[in-house]
Design a protein around this motif. Structure first.
Motif, PDB file in Angstrom:
ATOM      1  N   GLN A  63       0.864  -0.905   0.047  1.00 39.97           N
ATOM      2  CA  GLN A  63      -0.010  -0.228   0.052  1.00 39.97           C
ATOM      3  C   GLN A  63       1.206   1.281   0.247  1.00 39.97           C
ATOM      4  OE1 GLN A  63      -3.170  -0.195   2.843  1.00 39.97           O
ATOM      5  NE2 GLN A  63      -3.649  -2.560   3.151  1.00 39.97           N
ATOM      6  N   GLY A  64       2.051   1.424   0.515  1.00 45.67           N
ATOM      7  CA  GLY A  64       3.128   2.268   1.025  1.00 45.67           C
ATOM      8  C   GLY A  64       3.619   2.222  -1.062  1.00 45.67           C
ATOM      9  N   GLN A  65       3.371   3.628  -1.621  1.00 43.41           N
ATOM     10  CA  GLN A  65       3.725   3.912  -3.158  1.00 43.41           C
ATOM     11  C   GLN A  65       2.762   5.092  -3.796  1.00 43.41           C
ATOM     12  OE1 GLN A  65       2.765   0.962  -5.950  1.00 43.41           O
ATOM     13  NE2 GLN A  65       2.187  -0.612  -4.771  1.00 43.41           N
ATOM     14  N   ASP A  66       3.371   5.877  -4.384  1.00 36.54           N
ATOM     15  CA  ASP A  66       2.613   6.473  -4.665  1.00 36.54           C
ATOM     16  C   ASP A  66       3.161   7.289  -5.882  1.00 36.54           C
ATOM     17  OD1 ASP A  66       4.606   8.015  -4.548  1.00 36.54           O
ATOM     18  OD2 ASP A  66       4.429   8.851  -2.846  1.00 36.54           O
ATOM     19  N   GLU A  67       2.794   7.823  -6.886  1.00 34.03           N
ATOM     20  CA  GLU A  67       3.153   8.075  -7.998  1.00 34.03           C
ATOM     21  C   GLU A  67       4.662   8.464  -8.384  1.00 34.03           C
ATOM     22  OE1 GLU A  67       1.194   7.151 -11.003  1.00 34.03           O
ATOM     23  OE2 GLU A  67      -0.265   6.375  -9.829  1.00 34.03           O
ATOM     24  N   ARG A  68       5.225   8.047  -9.152  1.00 32.68           N
ATOM     25  CA  ARG A  68       7.531   8.822  -9.587  1.00 32.68           C
ATOM     26  C   ARG A  68       6.079  10.401  -9.696  1.00 32.68           C
ATOM     27  NH1 ARG A  68      10.347  11.142 -11.777  1.00 32.68           N
ATOM     28  NH2 ARG A  68       9.535  11.241 -14.231  1.00 32.68           N
ATOM     29  N   ILE A  69       6.232  10.700 -11.011  1.00 30.33           N
ATOM     30  CA  ILE A  69       5.436  12.189 -11.163  1.00 30.33           C
ATOM     31  C   ILE A  69       4.306  12.670 -10.057  1.00 30.33           C
ATOM     32  CG2 ILE A  69       5.411  13.482 -12.864  1.00 30.33           C
ATOM     33  CD1 ILE A  69       6.163  11.202 -15.296  1.00 30.33           C
ATOM     34  N   ARG A  70       4.578  13.509 -10.187  1.00 28.87           N
ATOM     35  CA  ARG A  70       3.223  14.119  -8.880  1.00 28.87           C
ATOM     36  C   ARG A  70       3.444  15.893  -9.484  1.00 28.87           C
ATOM     37  NH1 ARG A  70       3.155  11.810  -4.369  1.00 28.87           N
ATOM     38  NH2 ARG A  70       2.268  13.337  -3.758  1.00 28.87           N
ATOM     39  N   ASP A 177      -3.126  16.340 -20.890  1.00 32.04           N
ATOM     40  CA  ASP A 177      -2.731  14.895 -21.595  1.00 32.04           C
ATOM     41  C   ASP A 177      -1.597  14.453 -20.259  1.00 32.04           C
ATOM     42  OD1 ASP A 177      -2.426  12.216 -23.068  1.00 32.04           O
ATOM     43  OD2 ASP A 177      -0.130  13.161 -22.656  1.00 32.04           O
ATOM     44  N   VAL A 178      -0.697  15.185 -20.117  1.00 32.90           N
ATOM     45  CA  VAL A 178       0.273  14.650 -18.587  1.00 32.90           C
ATOM     46  C   VAL A 178      -0.195  14.872 -17.334  1.00 32.90           C
ATOM     47  CG1 VAL A 178       2.308  15.986 -17.829  1.00 32.90           C
ATOM     48  CG2 VAL A 178       2.414  16.288 -20.571  1.00 32.90           C
ATOM     49  N   ILE A 179      -1.281  15.821 -17.953  1.00 38.19           N
ATOM     50  CA  ILE A 179      -2.113  16.110 -15.836  1.00 38.19           C
ATOM     51  C   ILE A 179      -3.351  14.651 -16.498  1.00 38.19           C
ATOM     52  CG2 ILE A 179      -3.954  17.207 -14.855  1.00 38.19           C
ATOM     53  CD1 ILE A 179      -2.246  19.270 -16.210  1.00 38.19           C
ATOM     54  N   ALA A 180      -4.014  14.366 -17.119  1.00 39.36           N
ATOM     55  CA  ALA A 180      -4.858  13.407 -16.571  1.00 39.36           C
ATOM     56  C   ALA A 180      -3.661  11.915 -16.621  1.00 39.36           C
ATOM     57  CB  ALA A 180      -5.182  13.184 -17.815  1.00 39.36           C
ATOM     58  N   ARG A 181      -3.060  11.548 -17.093  1.00 38.02           N
ATOM     59  CA  ARG A 181      -2.140   9.831 -16.991  1.00 38.02           C
ATOM     60  C   ARG A 181      -1.435  10.299 -15.941  1.00 38.02           C
ATOM     61  NH1 ARG A 181       1.891  10.613 -19.972  1.00 38.02           N
ATOM     62  NH2 ARG A 181       1.837  11.788 -21.730  1.00 38.02           N
ATOM     63  N   ASN A 182      -0.879  11.175 -15.652  1.00 37.39           N
ATOM     64  CA  ASN A 182       0.254  10.979 -14.506  1.00 37.39           C
ATOM     65  C   ASN A 182      -1.093  12.004 -13.424  1.00 37.39           C
ATOM     66  OD1 ASN A 182       2.827  10.728 -15.123  1.00 37.39           O
ATOM     67  ND2 ASN A 182       2.245  12.015 -16.699  1.00 37.39           N
ATOM     68  N   ARG A 183      -2.381  12.056 -13.591  1.00 35.24           N
ATOM     69  CA  ARG A 183      -2.788  12.174 -12.183  1.00 35.24           C
ATOM     70  C   ARG A 183      -2.592  13.312 -11.462  1.00 35.24           C
ATOM     71  NH1 ARG A 183      -4.469   6.144 -10.109  1.00 35.24           N
ATOM     72  NH2 ARG A 183      -2.265   6.806 -10.404  1.00 35.24           N
ATOM     73  N   ILE A 184      -2.028  14.747 -11.726  1.00 35.71           N
ATOM     74  CA  ILE A 184      -0.951  15.521 -11.417  1.00 35.71           C
ATOM     75  C   ILE A 184      -2.413  16.373 -11.097  1.00 35.71           C
ATOM     76  CG2 ILE A 184       0.436  17.002 -11.325  1.00 35.71           C
ATOM     77  CD1 ILE A 184       1.307  15.827 -13.386  1.00 35.71           C
ATOM     78  N   GLU A 185      -2.493  17.126  -9.508  1.00 38.54           N
ATOM     79  CA  GLU A 185      -3.262  17.707  -8.814  1.00 38.54           C
ATOM     80  C   GLU A 185      -3.098  19.228  -9.251  1.00 38.54           C
ATOM     81  OE1 GLU A 185      -5.096  16.472  -7.065  1.00 38.54           O
ATOM     82  OE2 GLU A 185      -4.917  15.147  -6.289  1.00 38.54           O
ATOM     83  N   PRO A 186      -3.867  20.017  -9.231  1.00 42.38           N
ATOM     84  CA  PRO A 186      -3.842  21.364  -9.819  1.00 42.38           C
ATOM     85  C   PRO A 186      -3.346  22.116  -8.791  1.00 42.38           C
ATOM     86  CG  PRO A 186      -6.471  20.477  -9.879  1.00 42.38           C
ATOM     87  CD  PRO A 186      -5.027  19.496  -8.634  1.00 42.38           C
ATOM     88  N   TYR A 187      -3.155  22.047  -7.693  1.00 37.18           N
ATOM     89  CA  TYR A 187      -1.763  23.085  -7.480  1.00 37.18           C
ATOM     90  C   TYR A 187      -0.487  22.362  -7.378  1.00 37.18           C
ATOM     91  CZ  TYR A 187      -2.745  18.859  -3.859  1.00 37.18           C
ATOM     92  OH  TYR A 187      -3.201  18.032  -3.285  1.00 37.18           O
ATOM     93  N   ASN A 188      -0.360  21.323  -8.097  1.00 42.18           N
ATOM     94  CA  ASN A 188       0.870  21.119  -8.647  1.00 42.18           C
ATOM     95  C   ASN A 188       1.656  21.046  -9.992  1.00 42.18           C
ATOM     96  OD1 ASN A 188       1.510  19.799  -5.767  1.00 42.18           O
ATOM     97  ND2 ASN A 188       0.751  18.267  -6.447  1.00 42.18           N
ATOM     98  N   VAL A 189       0.464  21.839 -10.558  1.00 40.29           N
ATOM     99  CA  VAL A 189       0.929  22.737 -12.211  1.00 40.29           C
ATOM    100  C   VAL A 189       1.686  23.657 -11.763  1.00 40.29           C
ATOM    101  CG1 VAL A 189       0.018  23.923 -14.519  1.00 40.29           C
ATOM    102  CG2 VAL A 189      -1.037  21.511 -12.918  1.00 40.29           C
ATOM    103  N   LEU A 190       2.514  23.856 -12.026  1.00 41.98           N
ATOM    104  CA  LEU A 190       3.711  25.263 -11.465  1.00 41.98           C
ATOM    105  C   LEU A 190       4.568  26.336 -12.779  1.00 41.98           C
ATOM    106  CD1 LEU A 190       4.880  23.165  -7.976  1.00 41.98           C
ATOM    107  CD2 LEU A 190       3.290  24.745  -8.469  1.00 41.98           C
ATOM    108  N   GLY A 216      -9.621  23.428 -16.815  1.00 41.34           N
ATOM    109  CA  GLY A 216      -9.223  22.244 -16.072  1.00 41.34           C
ATOM    110  C   GLY A 216      -8.183  22.734 -16.547  1.00 41.34           C
ATOM    111  N   ILE A 217      -6.557  23.190 -16.534  1.00 43.20           N
ATOM    112  CA  ILE A 217      -5.499  22.708 -15.751  1.00 43.20           C
ATOM    113  C   ILE A 217      -5.241  23.916 -15.094  1.00 43.20           C
ATOM    114  CG2 ILE A 217      -3.316  23.493 -17.392  1.00 43.20           C
ATOM    115  CD1 ILE A 217      -4.850  23.361 -19.900  1.00 43.20           C
ATOM    116  N   GLY A 218      -4.453  22.991 -14.214  1.00 42.20           N
ATOM    117  CA  GLY A 218      -3.311  23.715 -12.681  1.00 42.20           C
ATOM    118  C   GLY A 218      -4.843  24.701 -11.950  1.00 42.20           C
ATOM    119  N   ALA A 219      -4.625  25.406 -11.023  1.00 41.17           N
ATOM    120  CA  ALA A 219      -5.667  25.509  -9.768  1.00 41.17           C
ATOM    121  C   ALA A 219      -5.828  27.488  -9.982  1.00 41.17           C
ATOM    122  CB  ALA A 219      -4.644  26.238  -8.868  1.00 41.17           C
TER     123      ALA A 219
END
Length: 303
Positions: A63-70, A177-190, A216-219
């Motif tokens: 269970q202890g894992q997450d995405e490499r790309i954040r 595309d990048v955000i959807a594939r990597n499930r990046i949160e809006p506040y992590n689009v920087l 729908g891109i970023g915060a």
């Protein structure tokens, strides 16, 4: 004459394992045999052959894992197209994607250059941090846009260069595309200036963050929530510096001092935040509107 060792196929290994298990059952208690024989294929170990030397049992998942790309981090190159490509394909600096100033379109789709695969680290963020994460090259996708950045005028003001409409459309398609594939949160689009505010200013105040957020891109903060936190104050009214510092740190600007003083590091960090969320005035002053925007973002994304 040497005798060749028999080569055991995966199927043979599996049959041997099953046979050995059956023999053990027969030698023990016979009333467990029916349960073993009735075991479903799904409950058997899942083996995966690795090279020629070992098998992996992939039956269990931690269970202890997450995405490499954040994160995804946006930059301008501060160079023209030719020099940008030369720099980003050299040995010092790199990026995953390069979006030309005037991208070619084929079949209604923009042509974007990929210089580094996403599963490899590109050298684009340098010394950087966000929300407790450091050295963001290891956990981010870098997107460079061909743009000259700014010219320093003799008056001390900066002349910023705009992005083209085709370029913004192309980068929007890429980011979705990048955000959807990597499930990046809006506040992590920087922007680079968000993760390195003391030394970077890209993608600059002319990058249309609000326009991208509408797709729908970023915060982006909700205006009515900003007004709520403004609480009747004039936008440029001085705010309590420590309140602004605390709010920006909670949102992600984790290197901002927590002293209550409007020192140089605080001013540069506030300016980076304003460049992203209030590009009409990025003076670095700790004013009421800046505080209200920060608190509206916290309410929307960081509860």
């Amino acid at each position: 004459m040497q005798t060749k060792k028999p080569v055991l196929s995966r199927g043979y290994l599996y049959q041997t394992i099953v046979l050995s298990t059956s023999q053990l059952v027969l030698a023990g208690c016979s009333n467990t045999m029916s349960a073993k024989l009735a075991e479903s294929p799904a409950s058997r170990p899942a083996y995966e052959k690795m090279a020629e030397h070992y098998l992996l049992n992939t039956s269990f998942t931690a269970q202890g894992q997450d995405e490499r790309i954040r994160f995804v981090i946006l930059h301008y190159t501060a160079l023209n197209q030719t020099d940008s490509l030369a720099m980003l394909t050299g040995p010092q600096v790199s990026t995953h994607y390069l979006v030309p100033e005037k991208p070619q379109w084929r079949g209604g789709e923009p042509v974007i250059m990929q210089l580094v695969p996403e599963n490899k680290r590109a050298w684009h963020a340098g010394v950087s941090s966000w929300g407790g994460w450091r050295a963001l090259n290891a956990s981010s996708v870098g997107v460079e846009m061909v743009n000259r950045g700014y010219t320093e005028l003799s008056s001390g003001w900066r002349q910023w260069y705009p992005y083209t409409a085709q370029q913004i459309e192309a980068v929007s398609i890429l980011l979705k595309d990048v955000i959807a594939r990597n499930r990046i949160e809006p506040y992590n689009v920087l922007g680079h200036s968000d993760v390195a505010p003391l030394r970077k200013s890209d993608p600059g105040p002319l990058f249309p963050w609000e326009q991208l957020a509408s797709k729908g891109i970023g915060a982006w903060p909700d205006q009515q929530v900003v007004e709520k936190h403004l609480a009747g104050r004039a936008p440029k009214q001085a705010a309590v510096v420590l309140e602004v510092q605390k709010s920006l740190k909670r949102y992600g600007y984790d290197q901002i001092p927590q002293t209550g003083e409007l020192d140089e590091d605080t001013r540069k960090t506030i300016s980076a935040f304003q460049m992203h969320f209030r590009p009409s005035d990025y003076s670095g002053n700790a004013d009421a509107q800046t505080e209200a925007i920060a608190k509206a973002l916290l309410e929307k994304y960081r509860q």
